[in-house]
Design an enzyme around this catalytic site. Structure first.
Site, mmCIF file in Angstrom:
data_model
loop_
_atom_site.group_PDB
_atom_site.id
_atom_site.type_symbol
_atom_site.label_atom_id
_atom_site.label_comp_id
_atom_site.label_asym_id
_atom_site.label_seq_id
_atom_site.Cartn_x
_atom_site.Cartn_y
_atom_site.Cartn_z
ATOM 1 N N GLY A 168 0.778 -1.242 0.000
ATOM 2 C CA GLY A 168 0.000 0.000 0.000
ATOM 3 C C GLY A 168 0.802 1.280 0.000
ATOM 4 O O GLY A 168 0.227 2.369 -0.084
ATOM 5 N N GLU A 223 4.275 -6.696 1.756
ATOM 6 C CA GLU A 223 3.786 -7.016 0.414
ATOM 7 C C GLU A 223 3.710 -5.783 -0.494
ATOM 8 O O GLU A 223 2.652 -5.445 -0.994
ATOM 9 C CB GLU A 223 2.379 -7.626 0.498
ATOM 10 C CG GLU A 223 2.259 -8.867 1.354
ATOM 11 C CD GLU A 223 0.816 -9.279 1.567
ATOM 12 O OE1 GLU A 223 0.570 -10.486 1.721
ATOM 13 O OE2 GLU A 223 -0.084 -8.411 1.571
ATOM 14 N N TYR A 277 -9.741 5.143 -11.839
ATOM 15 C CA TYR A 277 -9.550 5.843 -10.561
ATOM 16 C C TYR A 277 -9.423 7.349 -10.733
ATOM 17 O O TYR A 277 -9.065 8.037 -9.789
ATOM 18 C CB TYR A 277 -8.265 5.379 -9.861
ATOM 19 C CG TYR A 277 -8.023 3.911 -9.774
ATOM 20 C CD1 TYR A 277 -8.944 3.060 -9.145
ATOM 21 C CD2 TYR A 277 -6.850 3.357 -10.267
ATOM 22 C CE1 TYR A 277 -8.684 1.703 -9.039
ATOM 23 C CE2 TYR A 277 -6.586 2.001 -10.155
ATOM 24 C CZ TYR A 277 -7.508 1.183 -9.548
ATOM 25 O OH TYR A 277 -7.252 -0.148 -9.435
ATOM 26 N N CYS A 300 -13.654 3.591 -28.148
ATOM 27 C CA CYS A 300 -15.007 4.156 -28.206
ATOM 28 C C CYS A 300 -15.621 4.294 -26.818
ATOM 29 O O CYS A 300 -16.620 3.622 -26.500
ATOM 30 C CB CYS A 300 -15.882 3.290 -29.085
ATOM 31 S SG CYS A 300 -15.083 2.887 -30.628
ATOM 32 N N GLY A 353 3.806 -3.534 -3.762
ATOM 33 C CA GLY A 353 3.679 -3.718 -5.209
ATOM 34 C C GLY A 353 4.061 -2.427 -5.902
ATOM 35 O O GLY A 353 5.156 -2.269 -6.436
HETATM 36 C C1 LIG Z 1 -2.694 -5.371 -3.978
HETATM 37 C C2 LIG Z 1 -2.160 -5.941 -2.734
HETATM 38 C C3 LIG Z 1 -0.891 -5.578 -2.281
HETATM 39 C C4 LIG Z 1 -0.019 -4.559 -2.967
HETATM 40 O O1 LIG Z 1 -0.524 -3.274 -2.905
HETATM 41 P P1 LIG Z 1 0.379 -2.026 -3.378
HETATM 42 O O2 LIG Z 1 -0.491 -0.863 -3.134
HETATM 43 O O3 LIG Z 1 0.687 -2.231 -4.810
HETATM 44 O O4 LIG Z 1 1.590 -2.020 -2.536
HETATM 45 C C5 LIG Z 1 -0.416 -6.179 -1.134
HETATM 46 N N1 LIG Z 1 -1.156 -7.098 -0.467
HETATM 47 C C6 LIG Z 1 -2.388 -7.461 -0.865
HETATM 48 C C7 LIG Z 1 -3.139 -8.473 -0.098
HETATM 49 C C8 LIG Z 1 -2.932 -6.899 -2.015
HETATM 50 O O5 LIG Z 1 -4.150 -7.255 -2.408
#
Ligand SMILES: *Cc1c(COP(=O)(O)O)cnc(C)c1O
Length: 422
Positions: free
Chosen positions: A239, A273, A316, A344, A275
């Site tokens: 996140g 986690e 978003y 479109c 991303g």
């Molecule tokens: C999408 C997700 C992430 C990664 O979120 P980011 O905002 O990209 O860091 C981590 N854990 C879970 C469970 C997710 O669904």
């Protein structure tokens, strides 16, 4: 920090002119900087080295095999949300013991495959799911680890579509229910319920929501200790926000400073986690200007990439910086325009009323910050072939996904015999 910079007014990715990439590989084209990717991973790793967390890159942000392999080679684990992502994780040689699996809707087949592979743990999102995983593990005669995903009911102050830790969201289990489950965890004879998980949302730029959620978790963990329930893992999810526009997100170091003391208190093994933080600014989408259309009310810059390539603005209302590959911009020759795709749909835009330097048909534009939730959310809408992806490593460019062909588009389609007159 990222490796997309102007040198002599030309936009470079590492040591290659983006213009050269666009001409060589055609557009729309995703371009990733290998060193930016790795640098962001290392930054997080360094900031948290004192607790040596397992950093599980969130595959859904960008699931290209080359991106995954690059990170796994540097010691990353992977956070997956489907059987397809498990397949990718195994394909790049990620050790199963570094894979964690979240999703509110895991199917029996997906669960079975993950158990057989021996993943580190499932992040379990409901009681019925917990019972189902136990049942499947029993049938397979293989004890499996599980972490309970807690919904800590905090406001992450991000877009409502990417908020996941409020009680009105479908994710996770509330504290009281989690406590009840943990009190009878021995009942799940083939599950080792040994961890807790949170993931409160995405593109969170402040530390306060994280701190608030983790504080709630620490309190919960302490209360559990008092009644003799000991755990092994705390997974704090992803996140972390990045800069798209004028955000001023916390750095990895600042983030660590805020939450390390809390994490240490738990004495648990920490999983993260991330991303977007890792891959978001490591990629751009390069697109060519097809037409410049001037109407009575507006100027439209029509490009060859569409919302099927990058859906974040449509989905978003996300802001992406858009840069010309050749920068001669001065205030004088800038003007406002809508930058739109060929699809479109009126939602097919990349920017509205954006001040951009004067551009011409045939020029290329770089849509910045497109590394995360860019290609991975792309589709074939309007029967458009998905873009090519290249990874740049210093002065070398590697194609990491070929452009789809029209044959690819219809690959799985079947016209039934009666329509063929057979
Ligand atoms: C999408 C997700 C992430 C990664 O979120 P980011 O905002 O990209 O860091 C981590 N854990 C879970 C469970 C997710 O669904």
């Amino acid at each position: 920090m990222h490796e997309f910079k102007y040198k002599n007014n030309q936009l470079y990715c590492e040591e290659i002119k983006v213009q050269d990439l666009a001409e060589r590989f055609d557009t729309p084209l995703y371009v990733y900087s290998y060193h930016t990717l790795i640098d962001h991973f290392q930054k997080l790793k360094t900031a948290f080295h004192s607790i040596n967390p397992l950093i599980c890159y969130s595959v859904k942000a960008n699931s290209n095999l080359a991106i995954l392999k690059a990170l796994v080679d540097k010691g990353a684990g992977l956070d997956i949300v489907s059987g397809g992502e498990l397949f990718r994780a195994i394909r790049v040689g990620c050790p199963a013991q570094k894979i964690v699996y979240a999703s509110v809707g895991k199917t029996d087949r997906e669960i079975e495959e993950a158990i057989k592979r021996g993943i580190l743990f499932f992040n379990v999102e409901s009681l019925p799911e917990l019972e189902n995983i136990n049942c499947i593990a029993t049938r397979l005669n293989k004890v499996t680890n599980a972490a309970i995903r807690i919904n800590p009911d905090v406001e992450p102050k991000t877009h409502k579509f990417i908020t996941t830790g409020k009680l009105t969201n479908k994710f996770g289990i509330d504290f009281a229910t989690a406590r009840k489950i943990l009190l009878v965890r021995d009942k799940f004879s083939y599950l080792n319920i040994c961890g807790l998980h949170i993931h409160i949302g995405s593109q969170i730029t402040e530390s306060a929501p994280f701190v608030s959620a983790i504080k709630k978790m620490v309190r919960f963990i302490n209360n559990l200790k008092k009644i003799g329930i000991r755990l092994e893992y705390l997974n704090i999810g992803g996140g972390l926000g990045i800069i798209y526009d004028k955000e001023n997100p916390q750095t990895a170091k600042e983030f660590a400073k805020k939450i390390l003391p809390l994490l240490k208190k738990t004495e648990l093994k920490i999983i993260m986690e991330p991303g977007r933080f890792i891959v978001g600014n490591a990629g751009i989408l390069v697109t060519k200007i097809l037409y410049i259309k001037v109407t009575a009310r507006k100027k439209f810059v029509i490009v060859d990439a569409g919302m099927n390539d990058l859906i974040r603005p449509a989905l978003y209302d996300a802001h992406h910086q858009i840069l010309p590959l050749h920068n001669q911009s001065t205030i004088h020759n800038s003007e406002k325009a809508d930058i739109v795709g060929p699809i479109c749909e009126s939602a097919d835009f990349f920017a509205k009323e954006r001040l951009i330097p004067k551009v011409r048909e045939g020029d290329y534009l770089a849509i910045m910050g497109a590394g995360a939730y860019g290609f991975s959310m792309s589709s074939n809408y309007n029967s458009r072939c998905r873009a090519k992806e290249v990874m740049v490593v210093k002065d070398k460019a590697f194609v990491i996904r070929k452009r789809e062909t029209q044959e690819d588009l219809i690959h799985n389609e079947i016209i039934p015999p009666f329509l063929l007159g057979i």
